[in-house]
Design a protein around this motif. Structure first.
Motif, PDB file in Angstrom:
ATOM      1  N   UNK A  52       0.835  -1.203   0.000  1.00 13.88           N
ATOM      2  CA  UNK A  52       0.000   0.000   0.000  1.00 13.88           C
ATOM      3  C   UNK A  52       0.871   1.256   0.000  1.00 13.88           C
ATOM      4  N   UNK A  53       2.049   1.196   0.598  1.00 11.63           N
ATOM      5  CA  UNK A  53       2.964   2.342   0.557  1.00 11.63           C
ATOM      6  C   UNK A  53       3.397   2.635  -0.874  1.00 11.63           C
ATOM      7  N   UNK A  54       3.710   1.593  -1.610  1.00 10.22           N
ATOM      8  CA  UNK A  54       4.115   1.772  -3.013  1.00 10.22           C
ATOM      9  C   UNK A  54       2.917   2.244  -3.845  1.00 10.22           C
ATOM     10  N   UNK A  55       1.747   1.690  -3.596  1.00 13.37           N
ATOM     11  CA  UNK A  55       0.541   2.136  -4.311  1.00 13.37           C
ATOM     12  C   UNK A  55       0.311   3.634  -4.085  1.00 13.37           C
ATOM     13  N   UNK A  56       0.429   4.066  -2.839  1.00 17.35           N
ATOM     14  CA  UNK A  56       0.213   5.470  -2.500  1.00 17.35           C
ATOM     15  C   UNK A  56       1.288   6.353  -3.137  1.00 17.35           C
ATOM     16  N   UNK A  57       2.532   5.893  -3.129  1.00 19.39           N
ATOM     17  CA  UNK A  57       3.614   6.667  -3.746  1.00 19.39           C
ATOM     18  C   UNK A  57       3.402   6.793  -5.254  1.00 19.39           C
ATOM     19  N   UNK A  58       2.983   5.718  -5.900  1.00 14.31           N
ATOM     20  CA  UNK A  58       2.725   5.778  -7.343  1.00 14.31           C
ATOM     21  C   UNK A  58       1.583   6.741  -7.638  1.00 14.31           C
ATOM     22  N   UNK A  59       0.536   6.676  -6.828  1.00 13.91           N
ATOM     23  CA  UNK A  59      -0.601   7.579  -7.011  1.00 13.91           C
ATOM     24  C   UNK A  59      -0.182   9.026  -6.805  1.00 13.91           C
ATOM     25  N   UNK A  60       0.620   9.284  -5.785  1.00 11.21           N
ATOM     26  CA  UNK A  60       1.094  10.652  -5.517  1.00 11.21           C
ATOM     27  C   UNK A  60       1.963  11.173  -6.667  1.00 11.21           C
ATOM     28  N   UNK A  61       2.838  10.321  -7.176  1.00  5.30           N
ATOM     29  CA  UNK A  61       3.680  10.719  -8.309  1.00  5.30           C
ATOM     30  C   UNK A  61       2.827  11.020  -9.536  1.00  5.30           C
ATOM     31  N   UNK A  62       1.810  10.217  -9.758  1.00  5.75           N
ATOM     32  CA  UNK A  62       0.919  10.440 -10.896  1.00  5.75           C
ATOM     33  C   UNK A  62       0.195  11.780 -10.736  1.00  5.75           C
ATOM     34  N   UNK A  63      -0.335  12.043  -9.552  1.00  4.22           N
ATOM     35  CA  UNK A  63      -1.051  13.304  -9.313  1.00  4.22           C
ATOM     36  C   UNK A  63      -0.122  14.505  -9.430  1.00  4.22           C
ATOM     37  N   UNK A  64       1.103  14.367  -8.950  1.00  3.58           N
ATOM     38  CA  UNK A  64       2.079  15.466  -9.062  1.00  3.58           C
ATOM     39  C   UNK A  64       2.374  15.765 -10.518  1.00  3.58           C
ATOM     40  N   UNK A  65       2.446  14.731 -11.330  1.00  5.71           N
ATOM     41  CA  UNK A  65       2.683  14.905 -12.759  1.00  5.71           C
ATOM     42  C   UNK A  65       1.531  15.611 -13.455  1.00  5.71           C
ATOM     43  N   UNK A  66       0.327  15.432 -12.915  1.00  4.23           N
ATOM     44  CA  UNK A  66      -0.850  16.101 -13.475  1.00  4.23           C
ATOM     45  C   UNK A  66      -1.017  17.503 -12.934  1.00  4.23           C
ATOM     46  N   UNK A  67      -0.266  17.814 -11.893  1.00  3.15           N
ATOM     47  CA  UNK A  67      -0.419  19.109 -11.239  1.00  3.15           C
ATOM     48  C   UNK A  67      -1.631  19.147 -10.329  1.00  3.15           C
ATOM     49  N   UNK A  68      -2.106  17.976  -9.936  1.00  2.62           N
ATOM     50  CA  UNK A  68      -3.310  17.888  -9.097  1.00  2.62           C
ATOM     51  C   UNK A  68      -2.961  18.092  -7.643  1.00  2.62           C
TER      52      UNK A  68
END
Length: 68
Positions: A52-68
């Motif tokens: 779940x830590x990796x899932x959350x990190x991947x999601x955060x990286x994706x959102x940061x890339x979107x500027x969300x």
């Protein structure tokens, strides 16, 4: 729409439940191509907290890339 866990690992299922409780949504709904991004070494782990830590990190990286 939640997609089925392709890893056949109960710890991944537990991590998905943990993610859903923490974020109020399904990981596969939040992150396009989620299963393609989860490293096999993580997906084969028996530690749901690590997964779940990796899932959350991947999601955060994706959102940061979107500027969300």
């Amino acid at each position: 729409m939640t997609t089925k866990n392709p890893w056949n690992n109960r710890s991944v299922d537990m991590a998905l439940d943990m993610y859903r409780m923490m974020h109020g949504s399904d990981w596969t709904d939040d992150l396009p191509h989620a299963w393609d991004l989860l490293p096999p070494a993580v997906a084969s782990s028996h530690d749901p907290a690590l997964i779940v830590s990796v899932m959350t990190a991947l999601d955060s990286a994706y959102r940061a890339g979107l500027g969300a």
